[in-house]
Design a protein around this motif. Structure first.
Motif, short mmCIF file in Angstrom:
data_model
loop_
_atom_site.label_atom_id
_atom_site.label_comp_id
_atom_site.label_asym_id
_atom_site.label_seq_id
_atom_site.Cartn_x
_atom_site.Cartn_y
_atom_site.Cartn_z
N PRO A 53 0.83 -1.21 0.00
CA PRO A 53 0.00 0.00 0.00
C PRO A 53 0.87 1.26 0.00
CG PRO A 53 -0.86 -1.59 1.55
CD PRO A 53 0.48 -2.10 1.10
N VAL A 54 0.50 2.21 -0.88
CA VAL A 54 1.26 3.46 -0.98
C VAL A 54 0.43 4.71 -0.71
CG1 VAL A 54 3.02 2.48 -2.53
CG2 VAL A 54 0.95 3.52 -3.49
N SER A 55 -0.89 4.59 -0.81
CA SER A 55 -1.76 5.73 -0.51
C SER A 55 -3.17 5.23 -0.19
CB SER A 55 -1.81 6.71 -1.69
OG SER A 55 -2.41 6.11 -2.81
N LEU A 56 -3.90 6.06 0.50
CA LEU A 56 -5.29 5.73 0.84
C LEU A 56 -6.18 6.18 -0.30
CD1 LEU A 56 -7.27 4.65 2.99
CD2 LEU A 56 -7.43 6.99 3.87
N TYR A 57 -6.95 5.24 -0.86
CA TYR A 57 -7.86 5.55 -1.95
C TYR A 57 -9.22 6.01 -1.41
CZ TYR A 57 -10.93 4.85 -5.96
OH TYR A 57 -11.85 5.03 -6.96
N SER A 58 -9.75 5.26 -0.43
CA SER A 58 -11.04 5.63 0.15
C SER A 58 -11.19 5.01 1.53
CB SER A 58 -12.19 5.18 -0.74
OG SER A 58 -12.30 3.76 -0.75
N ALA A 59 -12.11 5.56 2.29
CA ALA A 59 -12.43 5.04 3.61
C ALA A 59 -13.91 5.28 3.86
CB ALA A 59 -11.59 5.73 4.68
N LYS A 60 -14.57 4.27 4.42
CA LYS A 60 -15.99 4.43 4.72
C LYS A 60 -16.39 3.55 5.89
CE LYS A 60 -17.13 1.18 1.06
NZ LYS A 60 -17.71 1.03 -0.26
N ILE A 61 -17.44 3.97 6.58
CA ILE A 61 -18.03 3.17 7.64
C ILE A 61 -19.26 2.49 7.04
CG2 ILE A 61 -19.21 3.22 9.85
CD1 ILE A 61 -16.73 4.32 10.71
N VAL A 62 -19.34 1.17 7.20
CA VAL A 62 -20.46 0.40 6.67
C VAL A 62 -21.24 -0.15 7.86
CG1 VAL A 62 -21.10 -1.61 5.29
CG2 VAL A 62 -19.14 -0.22 4.61
N ASN A 63 -22.54 0.12 7.86
CA ASN A 63 -23.44 -0.40 8.89
C ASN A 63 -24.21 -1.57 8.31
OD1 ASN A 63 -23.09 1.67 11.00
ND2 ASN A 63 -23.92 3.02 9.45
N THR A 64 -24.24 -2.67 9.08
CA THR A 64 -24.99 -3.84 8.63
C THR A 64 -25.94 -4.29 9.73
OG1 THR A 64 -23.28 -5.36 9.41
CG2 THR A 64 -23.15 -4.67 7.11
N ALA A 65 -27.08 -4.75 9.34
CA ALA A 65 -28.06 -5.29 10.28
C ALA A 65 -28.33 -6.73 9.87
CB ALA A 65 -29.34 -4.47 10.24
N THR A 66 -28.42 -7.58 10.86
CA THR A 66 -28.68 -9.01 10.60
C THR A 66 -30.05 -9.35 11.15
OG1 THR A 66 -26.33 -9.49 10.80
CG2 THR A 66 -27.85 -11.34 11.00
N THR A 67 -30.85 -10.01 10.32
CA THR A 67 -32.16 -10.49 10.73
C THR A 67 -32.14 -12.00 10.70
OG1 THR A 67 -33.20 -8.55 9.75
CG2 THR A 67 -34.63 -10.43 10.22
N VAL A 68 -32.33 -12.62 11.85
CA VAL A 68 -32.34 -14.07 11.94
C VAL A 68 -33.72 -14.56 11.54
CG1 VAL A 68 -32.05 -16.05 13.47
CG2 VAL A 68 -30.62 -14.03 13.78
N LEU A 69 -33.77 -15.44 10.56
CA LEU A 69 -35.04 -15.95 10.06
C LEU A 69 -35.44 -17.27 10.70
CD1 LEU A 69 -34.59 -15.06 6.31
CD2 LEU A 69 -35.84 -13.78 8.07
N LYS A 70 -34.46 -18.00 11.18
CA LYS A 70 -34.77 -19.29 11.82
C LYS A 70 -33.75 -19.58 12.88
CE LYS A 70 -35.48 -24.13 11.03
NZ LYS A 70 -35.48 -25.22 10.12
#
Length: 70
Positions: A53-70
């Motif tokens: 790695p030589v430079s930062l291209y992008s950065a982001k925070i990702v939020n995920t929600a999990t729904t248990v179906l069974k």
């Protein structure tokens, strides 16, 4: 809800390398992320198959929600 910090770096092989950090510090700022990415690059500790790695291209925070179906 789960959060992930996703950092994408440009490498010396003209490729991209993605680093994912689970549960980043609450309230982390763009400046903190950029400073830490610069430190990781300067310390030259990452050796992914995509190249060094030589430079930062992008950065982001990702939020995920999990729904248990069974």
């Amino acid at each position: 809800m789960d959060e992930k910090l996703v950092l994408v770096f440009n490498t010396n092989q003209n490729k991209r390398f993605t680093l994912t950090v689970n549960n980043p510090k609450e309230g982390i700022t763009a400046e903190e992320v950029e400073a830490e990415a610069a430190r990781l690059i300067a310390e030259d500790i990452m050796r992914p198959s995509q190249g060094i790695p030589v430079s930062l291209y992008s950065a982001k925070i990702v939020n995920t929600a999990t729904t248990v179906l069974k």
